[in-house]
Design an enzyme around this catalytic site. Structure first.
Site, mmCIF file in Angstrom:
data_model
loop_
_atom_site.group_PDB
_atom_site.id
_atom_site.type_symbol
_atom_site.label_atom_id
_atom_site.label_comp_id
_atom_site.label_asym_id
_atom_site.label_seq_id
_atom_site.Cartn_x
_atom_site.Cartn_y
_atom_site.Cartn_z
ATOM 1 C CB CYS A 44 -0.901 -0.007 1.238
ATOM 2 S SG CYS A 44 -2.011 1.409 1.343
ATOM 3 C CG HIS A 78 -5.691 -2.215 -1.351
ATOM 4 N ND1 HIS A 78 -4.740 -2.852 -0.596
ATOM 5 C CD2 HIS A 78 -5.370 -0.885 -1.313
ATOM 6 C CE1 HIS A 78 -3.883 -1.956 -0.120
ATOM 7 N NE2 HIS A 78 -4.241 -0.753 -0.542
ATOM 8 C CD GLU A 79 -6.651 1.633 -3.879
ATOM 9 O OE1 GLU A 79 -6.775 2.512 -3.002
ATOM 10 O OE2 GLU A 79 -5.553 1.124 -4.154
ATOM 11 C CG HIS A 86 -7.269 2.966 1.181
ATOM 12 N ND1 HIS A 86 -6.474 3.248 2.272
ATOM 13 C CD2 HIS A 86 -6.490 2.262 0.328
ATOM 14 C CE1 HIS A 86 -5.268 2.735 2.082
ATOM 15 N NE2 HIS A 86 -5.252 2.129 0.915
#
Length: 164
Positions: free
Chosen positions: A99, A141-142, A145
């Site tokens: 990351c 993954h994003e 966030h």
């Protein structure tokens, strides 16, 4: 707008990002351009607005082979506004992730192999698309966030590899 990528420990990375309503605003369009540029300059394959200090539900996916992910498939950078997973496969794949906000750390992270995502394009069109394998991993993954989650939250310390 900051072009610095925030690092783990910054409280903005732990906030749930706000829905975007003004898709066509100069602010959002500039944010998308900035995210694409930062992703390319950082040898990343994706980035979320909170990583540069903007608590908005915007991500960019920009998979391409690079020093961090030499086997990544190539795709043109794509912005997703207010993305959400509609459905996913039962199959889970464990693979190495890093990351831009967690420098020099990688870990083996479980993610769904296939996902269906609904999002708004930078042109204001609603899309529903299925993604597989590495691209599905980037999107998950994003999306984390946008929900204040970092990849390290998915594993135990002993599974972190300190080489990125």
């Amino acid at each position: 707008m900051s072009t610095e990528i925030l690092q783990m420990g910054n409280p903005i990375l732990r906030k749930i990002a706000t829905e975007v309503t003004a898709i066509h605003s100069a602010k959002i369009q500039t944010l998308i351009d900035e995210l694409i540029l930062i992703t390319q300059q950082s040898h990343g394959v994706g980035i979320a607005a909170p990583q540069i200090g903007i608590s908005s539900r915007v991500i960019v996916v920009a998979s391409h082979p690079n020093i961090r992910y030499p086997d990544a498939p190539f795709m043109s950078p794509m912005a997703m506004i207010n993305p959400r997973i509609i459905s996913h496969s039962q199959e889970i794949v464990i693979a190495s992730e890093g990351c831009l906000s967690v420098k020099e750390k990688r870990g083996e992270i479980p993610r769904y192999q296939n996902i269906v995502v609904e999002y708004i394009t930078r042109d204001g069109n609603v899309q529903r698309q299925e993604y597989h394998n590495f691209i599905a991993r980037i999107i998950q993954h994003e999306l984390d966030h946008l929900n204040g989650i970092l990849f390290v939250d998915h594993l135990q310390d002993e599974f972190i590899i300190n080489n990125q």
